[in-house]
Design a protein around this motif. Structure first.
Motif, short mmCIF file in Angstrom:
data_model
loop_
_atom_site.label_atom_id
_atom_site.label_comp_id
_atom_site.label_asym_id
_atom_site.label_seq_id
_atom_site.Cartn_x
_atom_site.Cartn_y
_atom_site.Cartn_z
N LEU A 18 25.44 -22.50 -103.61
CA LEU A 18 26.64 -21.68 -103.78
C LEU A 18 26.90 -20.82 -102.55
CD1 LEU A 18 26.07 -20.57 -107.47
CD2 LEU A 18 27.96 -21.99 -106.66
N TYR A 19 25.85 -20.25 -101.98
CA TYR A 19 26.00 -19.41 -100.80
C TYR A 19 26.44 -20.24 -99.60
CZ TYR A 19 25.09 -15.35 -97.83
OH TYR A 19 25.23 -14.28 -96.97
N ALA A 20 25.82 -21.41 -99.43
CA ALA A 20 26.15 -22.27 -98.30
C ALA A 20 27.59 -22.76 -98.37
CB ALA A 20 25.20 -23.47 -98.25
N ARG A 21 28.12 -22.92 -99.58
CA ARG A 21 29.48 -23.41 -99.76
C ARG A 21 30.52 -22.28 -99.78
NH1 ARG A 21 28.75 -28.46 -104.06
NH2 ARG A 21 26.83 -29.25 -103.12
N GLY A 22 30.06 -21.06 -99.58
CA GLY A 22 30.99 -19.93 -99.52
C GLY A 22 31.54 -19.51 -100.86
N LEU A 23 30.88 -19.89 -101.94
CA LEU A 23 31.35 -19.53 -103.28
C LEU A 23 30.79 -18.19 -103.74
CD1 LEU A 23 31.10 -23.08 -104.85
CD2 LEU A 23 33.20 -21.82 -104.37
N VAL A 24 29.79 -17.67 -103.04
CA VAL A 24 29.29 -16.32 -103.28
C VAL A 24 29.05 -15.66 -101.93
CG1 VAL A 24 28.20 -16.86 -105.51
CG2 VAL A 24 26.87 -17.08 -103.41
N HIS A 25 28.98 -14.34 -101.93
CA HIS A 25 28.75 -13.59 -100.70
C HIS A 25 27.94 -12.35 -101.04
CE1 HIS A 25 32.43 -11.99 -102.53
NE2 HIS A 25 32.05 -10.82 -102.03
N GLY A 26 27.27 -11.79 -100.04
CA GLY A 26 26.47 -10.60 -100.27
C GLY A 26 25.51 -10.80 -101.42
N ALA A 27 25.47 -9.83 -102.33
CA ALA A 27 24.61 -9.93 -103.51
C ALA A 27 25.44 -10.15 -104.77
CB ALA A 27 23.76 -8.67 -103.66
N THR A 28 26.63 -10.76 -104.61
CA THR A 28 27.50 -10.99 -105.76
C THR A 28 27.11 -12.26 -106.51
OG1 THR A 28 29.09 -12.29 -104.47
CG2 THR A 28 29.41 -9.90 -104.54
N GLY A 29 27.58 -12.33 -107.74
CA GLY A 29 27.36 -13.53 -108.56
C GLY A 29 26.02 -13.52 -109.26
N ASN A 30 25.93 -14.33 -110.30
CA ASN A 30 24.66 -14.49 -111.03
C ASN A 30 24.65 -15.83 -111.74
OD1 ASN A 30 26.19 -13.46 -113.61
ND2 ASN A 30 26.24 -11.72 -112.19
N LEU A 31 23.45 -16.32 -111.97
CA LEU A 31 23.22 -17.65 -112.55
C LEU A 31 22.20 -17.55 -113.67
CD1 LEU A 31 22.43 -19.56 -109.23
CD2 LEU A 31 24.67 -19.25 -110.25
N SER A 32 22.26 -18.49 -114.58
CA SER A 32 21.23 -18.57 -115.62
C SER A 32 21.02 -20.01 -116.05
CB SER A 32 21.59 -17.70 -116.83
OG SER A 32 22.72 -18.24 -117.52
N VAL A 33 19.83 -20.25 -116.60
CA VAL A 33 19.47 -21.56 -117.15
C VAL A 33 18.82 -21.33 -118.50
CG1 VAL A 33 18.04 -23.62 -116.86
CG2 VAL A 33 19.12 -22.59 -114.87
N ARG A 34 19.22 -22.12 -119.49
CA ARG A 34 18.64 -21.99 -120.83
C ARG A 34 17.26 -22.65 -120.88
NH1 ARG A 34 21.06 -21.51 -126.13
NH2 ARG A 34 23.13 -22.17 -125.45
N LEU A 35 16.32 -21.96 -121.54
CA LEU A 35 15.00 -22.50 -121.83
C LEU A 35 14.87 -22.74 -123.34
CD1 LEU A 35 12.90 -20.01 -119.65
CD2 LEU A 35 13.67 -22.31 -118.99
N GLU A 36 13.78 -23.31 -123.78
CA GLU A 36 13.59 -23.56 -125.21
C GLU A 36 13.52 -22.26 -125.99
OE1 GLU A 36 10.31 -26.06 -126.11
OE2 GLU A 36 11.18 -27.83 -125.14
N ASP A 37 13.00 -21.19 -125.39
CA ASP A 37 12.81 -19.93 -126.11
C ASP A 37 13.50 -18.75 -125.44
OD1 ASP A 37 11.21 -19.96 -123.89
OD2 ASP A 37 9.44 -19.10 -124.85
#
Length: 211
Positions: A18-37
């Protein structure tokens, strides 16, 4: 390698992409992945280009912080979407430039946030929902997002940016990129006679690709 270790590596790799593609900058944005628990979410005030798999925040199924660094102050957005979208395996939230610009426009009530300019916008993004403005971290935003996320995998936060849920991080990325490119087209076409897809064409795409 365990499933959780793979998820940690995948989330960090996605941050770099995302950073390399210019879709986020600085410390903006957040991501998550679902786990079983529960799920993994990116920490607060950290560039997505510099994530450490061992320091990702871990939340339990109720959204409580159980390990890793302090989660993003917007982790509750992810909690709300997971609660109402059992098909979601990952969520990407950015302030990507053209999508954020669309979020700052004056929108007529009931009108599409973006016109269906291309087939791939309809196929990957679908019906984009717009959520009214609340300051970052305001938990009233959670209620607004929860309400629309039941029917919308792609949500645009007014004067802020998109929140995209997908079956995987890759699916969410593809939808985010399609949204960003459609937003670019929207501005490029401003002032020109434009021919969006008709309601019948959109219905056909939904029947074939989103049923």
């Amino acid at each position: 390698m365990s499933a959780e270790a793979k998820a940690r590596d995948a989330l960090c790799l996605m941050g770099e992409r995302l950073y390399a593609r210019g879709l986020v900058h600085g410390a903006t944005g957040n991501l998550s992945v679902r786990l079983e628990d529960g799920w993994l979410v990116t920490p607060t005030n950290v560039s997505l280009a510099e994530l450490d798999p061992a320091r990702l925040a871990r939340l339990d199924a109720q959204g409580r912080h159980t390990g890793g660094d302090k989660p993003s102050k917007e982790a509750f957005l992810h909690t709300c979407v997971y609660d109402v979208r059992p098909d979601a395996g990952a969520i990407i939230h950015t302030h990507s430039t053209h999508s954020a610009a669309v979020s700052c426009l004056a929108h007529d009530p009931g009108a599409p946030v973006l016109p269906p300019l291309t087939a791939y916008y309809v196929m990957r993004v679908g019906d984009l929902a717009l959520v009214p403005y609340f300051r970052p971290g305001d938990e009233r935003l959670a209620l607004a997002v929860r309400e629309v996320a039941v029917k919308h995998a792609a949500v645009l936060l007014a004067n802020h940016g998109p929140v995209i849920a997908g079956k995987s991080l890759t699916d969410a990325l593809y939808a985010l990129e399609e949204l960003e490119e459609t937003a670019k087209l929207h501005f490029l076409l401003h002032g020109h006679p434009t021919r969006p897809l008709t309601a019948e064409q959109v219905a056909e795409l939904n029947a074939v690709f989103r049923s």
